[in-house]
Design a protein around this motif. Structure first.
Motif, PDB file in Angstrom:
ATOM      1  N   ARG A  15      -6.064  34.116  30.052  1.00  0.00           N
ATOM      2  CA  ARG A  15      -6.599  34.161  28.685  1.00  0.00           C
ATOM      3  C   ARG A  15      -7.223  35.508  28.369  1.00  0.00           C
ATOM      4  O   ARG A  15      -8.446  35.654  28.306  1.00  0.00           O
ATOM      5  CB  ARG A  15      -7.614  33.008  28.432  1.00  0.00           C
ATOM      6  CG  ARG A  15      -7.161  31.619  28.803  1.00  0.00           C
ATOM      7  CD  ARG A  15      -5.788  31.248  28.277  1.00  0.00           C
ATOM      8  NE  ARG A  15      -5.682  31.220  26.832  1.00  0.00           N
ATOM      9  CZ  ARG A  15      -4.644  31.747  26.172  1.00  0.00           C
ATOM     10  NH1 ARG A  15      -3.654  32.362  26.810  1.00  0.00           N
ATOM     11  NH2 ARG A  15      -4.589  31.666  24.870  1.00  0.00           N
ATOM     12  N   ASN A  44       5.988  39.043  13.415  1.00  0.00           N
ATOM     13  CA  ASN A  44       6.012  38.860  14.874  1.00  0.00           C
ATOM     14  C   ASN A  44       7.393  39.265  15.405  1.00  0.00           C
ATOM     15  O   ASN A  44       8.338  38.517  15.319  1.00  0.00           O
ATOM     16  CB  ASN A  44       5.710  37.386  15.215  1.00  0.00           C
ATOM     17  CG  ASN A  44       6.089  37.007  16.640  1.00  0.00           C
ATOM     18  OD1 ASN A  44       6.767  36.008  16.873  1.00  0.00           O
ATOM     19  ND2 ASN A  44       5.676  37.795  17.593  1.00  0.00           N
ATOM     20  N   LEU A  64      -5.746  36.291  16.900  1.00  0.00           N
ATOM     21  CA  LEU A  64      -5.181  35.774  15.641  1.00  0.00           C
ATOM     22  C   LEU A  64      -6.235  34.982  14.870  1.00  0.00           C
ATOM     23  O   LEU A  64      -6.350  35.093  13.651  1.00  0.00           O
ATOM     24  CB  LEU A  64      -3.973  34.871  15.931  1.00  0.00           C
ATOM     25  CG  LEU A  64      -2.664  35.581  16.296  1.00  0.00           C
ATOM     26  CD1 LEU A  64      -1.667  34.605  16.910  1.00  0.00           C
ATOM     27  CD2 LEU A  64      -2.049  36.252  15.060  1.00  0.00           C
ATOM     28  N   VAL A 124       3.009  40.401  20.878  1.00  0.00           N
ATOM     29  CA  VAL A 124       2.723  39.997  22.266  1.00  0.00           C
ATOM     30  C   VAL A 124       3.942  40.150  23.189  1.00  0.00           C
ATOM     31  O   VAL A 124       3.793  40.125  24.400  1.00  0.00           O
ATOM     32  CB  VAL A 124       2.150  38.557  22.367  1.00  0.00           C
ATOM     33  CG1 VAL A 124       0.881  38.399  21.546  1.00  0.00           C
ATOM     34  CG2 VAL A 124       3.159  37.501  22.002  1.00  0.00           C
ATOM     35  N   TYR A 125       5.134  40.338  22.593  1.00  0.00           N
ATOM     36  CA  TYR A 125       6.339  40.550  23.421  1.00  0.00           C
ATOM     37  C   TYR A 125       6.769  42.019  23.394  1.00  0.00           C
ATOM     38  O   TYR A 125       7.944  42.316  23.611  1.00  0.00           O
ATOM     39  CB  TYR A 125       7.474  39.641  22.941  1.00  0.00           C
ATOM     40  CG  TYR A 125       7.148  38.159  23.052  1.00  0.00           C
ATOM     41  CD1 TYR A 125       7.263  37.485  24.268  1.00  0.00           C
ATOM     42  CD2 TYR A 125       6.709  37.436  21.951  1.00  0.00           C
ATOM     43  CE1 TYR A 125       6.943  36.143  24.380  1.00  0.00           C
ATOM     44  CE2 TYR A 125       6.389  36.085  22.055  1.00  0.00           C
ATOM     45  CZ  TYR A 125       6.501  35.450  23.272  1.00  0.00           C
ATOM     46  OH  TYR A 125       6.194  34.117  23.390  1.00  0.00           O
ATOM     47  N   SER A 166      -0.697  37.859  28.372  1.00  0.00           N
ATOM     48  CA  SER A 166      -0.110  36.603  28.867  1.00  0.00           C
ATOM     49  C   SER A 166       1.343  36.776  29.299  1.00  0.00           C
ATOM     50  O   SER A 166       1.745  36.299  30.362  1.00  0.00           O
ATOM     51  CB  SER A 166      -0.146  35.533  27.774  1.00  0.00           C
ATOM     52  OG  SER A 166      -1.460  35.199  27.447  1.00  0.00           O
ATOM     53  N   LYS A 167       2.124  37.432  28.449  1.00  0.00           N
ATOM     54  CA  LYS A 167       3.563  37.558  28.717  1.00  0.00           C
ATOM     55  C   LYS A 167       3.825  38.806  29.550  1.00  0.00           C
ATOM     56  O   LYS A 167       4.605  38.769  30.501  1.00  0.00           O
ATOM     57  CB  LYS A 167       4.354  37.645  27.404  1.00  0.00           C
ATOM     58  CG  LYS A 167       3.832  36.789  26.269  1.00  0.00           C
ATOM     59  CD  LYS A 167       4.091  35.308  26.436  1.00  0.00           C
ATOM     60  CE  LYS A 167       3.412  34.533  25.299  1.00  0.00           C
ATOM     61  NZ  LYS A 167       3.676  33.112  25.315  1.00  0.00           N
ATOM     62  N   PHE A 211       5.689  31.399  15.314  1.00  0.00           N
ATOM     63  CA  PHE A 211       4.722  30.870  16.284  1.00  0.00           C
ATOM     64  C   PHE A 211       3.831  29.828  15.600  1.00  0.00           C
ATOM     65  O   PHE A 211       3.395  30.032  14.459  1.00  0.00           O
ATOM     66  CB  PHE A 211       3.890  32.033  16.836  1.00  0.00           C
ATOM     67  CG  PHE A 211       2.842  31.633  17.827  1.00  0.00           C
ATOM     68  CD1 PHE A 211       3.154  30.845  18.926  1.00  0.00           C
ATOM     69  CD2 PHE A 211       1.522  32.058  17.672  1.00  0.00           C
ATOM     70  CE1 PHE A 211       2.168  30.489  19.840  1.00  0.00           C
ATOM     71  CE2 PHE A 211       0.542  31.712  18.583  1.00  0.00           C
ATOM     72  CZ  PHE A 211       0.870  30.921  19.668  1.00  0.00           C
ATOM     73  N   SER A 255      -1.321  40.772  23.805  1.00  0.00           N
ATOM     74  CA  SER A 255      -1.818  39.849  24.823  1.00  0.00           C
ATOM     75  C   SER A 255      -1.267  40.291  26.163  1.00  0.00           C
ATOM     76  O   SER A 255      -0.230  40.957  26.229  1.00  0.00           O
ATOM     77  CB  SER A 255      -1.299  38.458  24.467  1.00  0.00           C
ATOM     78  OG  SER A 255      -1.413  37.593  25.564  1.00  0.00           O
ATOM     79  N   GLY A 260      -4.170  36.495  22.795  1.00  0.00           N
ATOM     80  CA  GLY A 260      -3.581  36.770  21.487  1.00  0.00           C
ATOM     81  C   GLY A 260      -4.015  35.699  20.495  1.00  0.00           C
ATOM     82  O   GLY A 260      -4.281  35.987  19.327  1.00  0.00           O
ATOM     83  N   ASP A 308       1.858  40.588  15.211  1.00  0.00           N
ATOM     84  CA  ASP A 308       1.722  39.918  16.511  1.00  0.00           C
ATOM     85  C   ASP A 308       2.828  40.470  17.407  1.00  0.00           C
ATOM     86  O   ASP A 308       3.996  40.134  17.241  1.00  0.00           O
ATOM     87  CB  ASP A 308       1.864  38.406  16.275  1.00  0.00           C
ATOM     88  CG  ASP A 308       1.850  37.608  17.559  1.00  0.00           C
ATOM     89  OD1 ASP A 308       1.995  38.190  18.643  1.00  0.00           O
ATOM     90  OD2 ASP A 308       1.718  36.373  17.471  1.00  0.00           O
TER      91      ASP A 308
HETATM   92  C1  LIG Z   1       4.292  34.985  19.153  1.00  0.00           C
HETATM   93  C2  LIG Z   1       3.122  34.587  19.955  1.00  0.00           C
HETATM   94  N1  LIG Z   1       1.918  35.019  19.607  1.00  0.00           N
HETATM   95  C3  LIG Z   1       0.819  34.702  20.291  1.00  0.00           C
HETATM   96  C4  LIG Z   1       0.901  33.893  21.397  1.00  0.00           C
HETATM   97  C5  LIG Z   1      -0.381  33.552  22.096  1.00  0.00           C
HETATM   98  O1  LIG Z   1      -0.450  34.077  23.348  1.00  0.00           O
HETATM   99  P1  LIG Z   1      -1.827  34.052  24.169  1.00  0.00           P
HETATM  100  O2  LIG Z   1      -2.792  33.234  23.410  1.00  0.00           O
HETATM  101  O3  LIG Z   1      -1.496  33.459  25.487  1.00  0.00           O
HETATM  102  O4  LIG Z   1      -2.222  35.466  24.256  1.00  0.00           O
HETATM  103  C6  LIG Z   1       2.136  33.397  21.806  1.00  0.00           C
HETATM  104  C7  LIG Z   1       2.247  32.477  22.953  1.00  0.00           C
HETATM  105  O5  LIG Z   1       3.204  31.796  23.136  1.00  0.00           O
HETATM  106  C8  LIG Z   1       3.280  33.763  21.070  1.00  0.00           C
HETATM  107  O6  LIG Z   1       4.491  33.327  21.408  1.00  0.00           O
END
Ligand SMILES: Cc1ncc(COP(=O)(O)O)c(C=O)c1O
Length: 358
Positions: A216, A146, A79, A180-181, A207-208, A100, A205, A75, A178
């Motif tokens: 990554r 976000n 961005l 990502v959640y 990641s979460k 963020f 993303s 993510g 954004d």
């Molecule tokens: C709101 C938000 N956006 C983006 C990211 C970036 O996540 P990543 O680079 O691991 O995909 C995070 C990570 O904590 C986040 O909390």
């Protein structure tokens, strides 16, 4: 804060799930390596992964195809590629505050001015129409939203999505969302900005979602005209995403929903514990997060949030001062509940003690 903490400190500071990725993803990653899938992939990502992501995103906008998708190295990279593509010197970029921590520097790196809009606890950590309109000028280029929010845990209703999208449309802004959640939402369905306005860049993303922040990998989705430009920036930064990691993620998308459901169930349980324990701390007021895995209580005591966070860390609980996420985060502390309930209880008992001894 993290470095100040002792080795046995309780970790309530991290922005990553405390789970391992779905075994099916790990197996697919191993197999990709064994099969020699170690070459560059397409700039845009593997076609089969782009297709799977497009199918996922059709829950938000049924017109999305793989042509709208670019797989990124996270993510964060998505961005940054967005900032490279759209931000110019002198532009103003509306960013959530608290928000963020990358949004502000991404604007500054490109000579643009970050203009924070407040997410206030009394408004359930969502912007009002006036909060946004008051800050838009002829220089405003983009707005970042976000939801679910890091660090606030708030989410938006369909009406709020419409309100913000309408503002972006009226003012001809790029709407960077954004999300990502998007899979960590506790009641009802996630409301996405994707499909609500033409000039949206949707960032996500894995990641979460699949507890793989160290892998990554993420993606963005946008209209094809945007994709062309965004993909170029992405190419010049990273060339392409990692091939074996993409194959691991593809397996997670295809077979990992049960993993996500179980993780969410666990987070939901911990959220109850966290909110209950936080509200037992004198002077603390903790709203129930609607998404993500952060509690963001305010406190009444006359102490700077960095000083309070430092005292809490010294007492053995890692947390983040609210002002690390922007000026409107002052007098808040962020606690992540990416830890087991026992540690959440222990940690918050220590926080209570610290606050009682102030
Ligand atoms: C709101 C938000 N956006 C983006 C990211 C970036 O996540 P990543 O680079 O691991 O995909 C995070 C990570 O904590 C986040 O909390």
């Amino acid at each position: 804060m993290f470095e100040m903490a002792s080795k046995d400190a309780i970790q309530l500071g991290l922005g990553e799930p405390d789970f391992d990725p779905p075994p099916v993803a790990i197996e697919a990653l191993k197999k990709a390596l064994d099969d020699g899938r170690s070459k560059y992939s397409s700039i845009f990502g593997l076609p089969e992964l782009r297709q799977a992501i497009a199918e996922y995103c059709q829950r938000y906008d049924e017109t999305i195809t793989s042509e709208n998708v670019v797989v990124t190295l996270s993510g964060s990279e998505a961005l940054m590629a967005t900032a490279f593509t759209f931000y110019n010197k002198g532009d103003e970029i509306l960013i959530p505050d608290p928000g963020f921590v990358f949004y502000r520097p991404h604007a500054q790196i490109h000579g643009a001015k970050p203009v924070p809009f407040p997410l206030k606890q009394e408004n359930a950590f969502k912007p009002t129409q006036d909060d946004l309109l008051e800050r838009i000028t002829s220089r405003t280029k983009a707005i970042i939203v976000n939801f679910p929010s890091n660090p606030c845990g708030s989410r938006v209703s369909k009406e709020e999505v419409r309100m913000i999208s309408d503002i972006a449309r009226d003012k001809n802004l790029v709407l960077i969302t954004d999300e990502v959640y998007d899979q960590i939402v506790y009641e009802g369905k996630h409301n996405s900005f994707l499909g609500q306005y033409e000039n949206v860049v949707f960032i996500n993303s894995f990641s979460k979602t699949y507890a793989m922040p160290g892998w990554r990998i993420g993606y963005f989705v946008a209209k094809e005209e945007f994709v062309e430009k965004l993909a170029m920036m992405h190419y010049y930064m990273v060339a392409c995403p990692s091939t074996p990691i993409q194959l691991g993620v593809l397996a997670a998308i295809k077979h990992g929903q049960e993993f996500v459901d179980n993780m969410l169930k666990e987070f939901r349980k911990r959220r109850e514990v966290m909110v209950h324990e936080a509200n037992k701390v004198p002077g603390f007021n903790c709203l129930k997060p609607e998404g993500a895995f952060y509690a963001f209580p305010s406190y009444e005591q006359d102490i700077d949030d960095k000083d309070l966070a430092r005292k809490i860390v010294e007492a053995g609980v890692i947390c983040s001062p609210g002002s690390a996420f922007g000026a409107h985060g002052t007098k808040h502390i962020r606690f992540s509940y990416a830890n087991n309930t026992e540690n959440i209880k222990k940690g918050m008992a220590i926080v209570r003690q610290v606050v009682e001894n102030l």
